[in-house]
Design an enzyme around this catalytic site. Structure first.
Site, short mmCIF file in Angstrom:
data_model
loop_
_atom_site.label_atom_id
_atom_site.label_comp_id
_atom_site.label_asym_id
_atom_site.label_seq_id
_atom_site.Cartn_x
_atom_site.Cartn_y
_atom_site.Cartn_z
N HIS A 16 -6.96 26.31 22.20
CA HIS A 16 -6.36 25.92 20.92
C HIS A 16 -5.23 26.88 20.54
CE1 HIS A 16 -6.44 24.48 16.67
NE2 HIS A 16 -6.14 25.75 16.41
N GLU A 17 -5.46 28.17 20.70
CA GLU A 17 -4.44 29.17 20.36
C GLU A 17 -3.26 29.11 21.33
OE1 GLU A 17 -4.67 30.38 17.56
OE2 GLU A 17 -6.78 29.97 17.19
N HIS A 59 -1.03 26.36 20.32
CA HIS A 59 -0.12 26.73 19.22
C HIS A 59 1.15 27.36 19.78
CE1 HIS A 59 -2.06 25.83 15.46
NE2 HIS A 59 -3.17 26.48 15.77
N GLU A 85 -2.62 21.88 13.21
CA GLU A 85 -3.96 22.14 13.71
C GLU A 85 -4.48 20.96 14.52
OE1 GLU A 85 -5.77 24.96 13.73
OE2 GLU A 85 -3.97 25.86 12.89
#
Length: 291
Positions: free
Chosen positions: A144-145, A148, A224
Site C-alpha cells: 500500500h505504501e 502511494h 487511499e
C-alpha cells in the site's frame, strides 16, 4: 495518516514563516495608499502558497524521520528487519521504482511513505504494526505504501496544497484588510495598515488553513482507495490487503467495527471531513467489489 498530517503541519508552519519574513523584508507590495492591489496580492499569494508547499515537500522525509524517531535500516539488525528491506525491495521492483529508504520506529500500528520524489522516498513501519500483524498482512501494508510512491501522491498533494495555500493567503489578506479598515479611525488618512491588519492576517491565515485542509483530506481519502487497489495489484491478490485493513481495525473476518480510530480511519460525522483515510468498511467494500 502521518504522511498527510506531517505535510499539513509543516506546510502551515512554513507558510507562516514565509509570510512574516515577507513583511519584515518589505516585499509584500500589494498594500498601497489606495488600498489593496489585487493583482500583486494574487502574485504574492501564489509565490508564498506554492513556495510553502514545495518547501514542505522537500522537508517531508527529514521531518518524518525527526518527528517519529524513525531509524533507517542500513544494515538489518535481525531477521524481521532483513525481511522488511527485502519485501520493500521486491515490491519496488514490481512497481518499477528505485529502492526507497526503509525505516522502523516505535509506536502504535502504523506505516507511511513520504519523500520529495519517487527516487528519493521513504517507507517507514512501526514496531506496533510488526507485532500485531502476520507477515502477509504487513506485506500488504508495505505494498500500500509503495503504491502511494508509485502513484506520485506526495507530488500531487503538493500541487493541490499550493493551490489551496494561494486561496488561503489571498482570502486572509482580504479579510484582514476589511477588519483593519473597520477598526481604523475615520480621521486616519495615512492609508497604512494598522496593527489590526497584521494580527488578523495571521489569525485568518491559520483559521482558513485549517478549514482548507478539508480539501486536502478529501484528496487524501480518494488516493487511499487507489493505493489499496495498487497494493492488491502488487500482491497479486486482494485478500492480504483486506485482512490487513481488518487487522488495523481490530476485526475478525466478516465483522466491522462501530468505531475506528486506528491509522486515521474515519467513522461518520463532521470529523470524517478532517480524516486522511476513508471509513474502513468503505475501503474493504471497494476491494471486495473490485473486478
Amino acid at each position: 495518516m502521518k504522511r498527510v498530517v506531517l505535510f499539513l503541519l509543516t506546510n502551515l508552519a512554513v507558510m507562516l514563516v514565509l509570510s512574516v519574513s515577507a513583511r519584515i523584508l518589505g516585499v509584500d507590495r500589494f498594500l498601497t495608499s489606495n488600498g489593496l492591489d489585487m493583482g500583486m496580492l494574487l502574485v504574492f499569494a501564489a509565490l508564498i502558497g506554492f513556495g510553502g508547499s514545495f518547501i514542505s515537500l522537500l522537508m517531508s522525509k527529514t521531518m518524518a524521520k525527526w518527528s517519529t524517531g524513525a531509524r533507517v535500516i542500513e544494515r538489518p539488525a535481525n531477521q524481521d528487519e532483513a525481511w522488511l528491506v527485502d519485501t520493500v525491495r521486491q515490491l519496488s521492483k514490481k512497481a518499477g521504482l528505485q529502492m526507497p529508504e526503509v525505516a522502523i520506529y516505535d509506536g502504535a500500528p502504523n506505516a507511511f511513505a513520504t519523500g520529495p520524489s519517487k527516487s528519493r522516498s521513504l517507507v517507514a513501519v512501526s514496531t506496533g504494526l510488526m507485532q500485531s500483524m502476520n507477515k502477509k498482512e504487513v506485506g500488504a501494508v508495505l505494498a500500500h505504501e509503495v503504491a502511494h510512491i508509485q502513484n506520485g501522491d506526495m507530488v500531487t498533494l503538493t500541487l493541490i496544497q499550493g493551490v489551496v495555500n494561494t486561496f488561503v493567503i489571498f482570502l486572509s489578506r482580504l479579510a484582514a484588510y476589511a477588519v483593519d479598515s473597520f477598526l481604523r479611525r475615520d480621521d486616519d488618512e495615512s492609508g497604512s495598515p494598522g496593527i489590526g491588519y497584521w494580527i488578523s492576517s495571521i489569525a485568518f491565515e491559520i483559521m482558513f488553513g485549517i478549514l482548507a485542509s478539508v480539501v486536502v483530506m478529501c484528496f487524501s481519502r480518494k488516493r487511499e482507495y487507489r493505493a489499496d487497489a495498487g497494493a492488491a495489484a502488487l500482491m497479486g491478490d486482494r485478500a492480504p490487503m483486506i485482512d490487513a485493513l481488518r487487522a488495523l481495525g481490530g476485526l475478525e473476518a466478516g465483522r466491522l467495527p462501530k468505531e475506528m480510530a486506528a491509522s486515521g480511519i474515519a467513522g461518520g460525522g463532521m470529523m470524517a471531513l478532517f480524516s486522511s483515510h476513508p471509513p474502513l468498511e468503505s475501503r474493504i467494500a471497494a476491494l471486495e467489489s473490485a473486478s
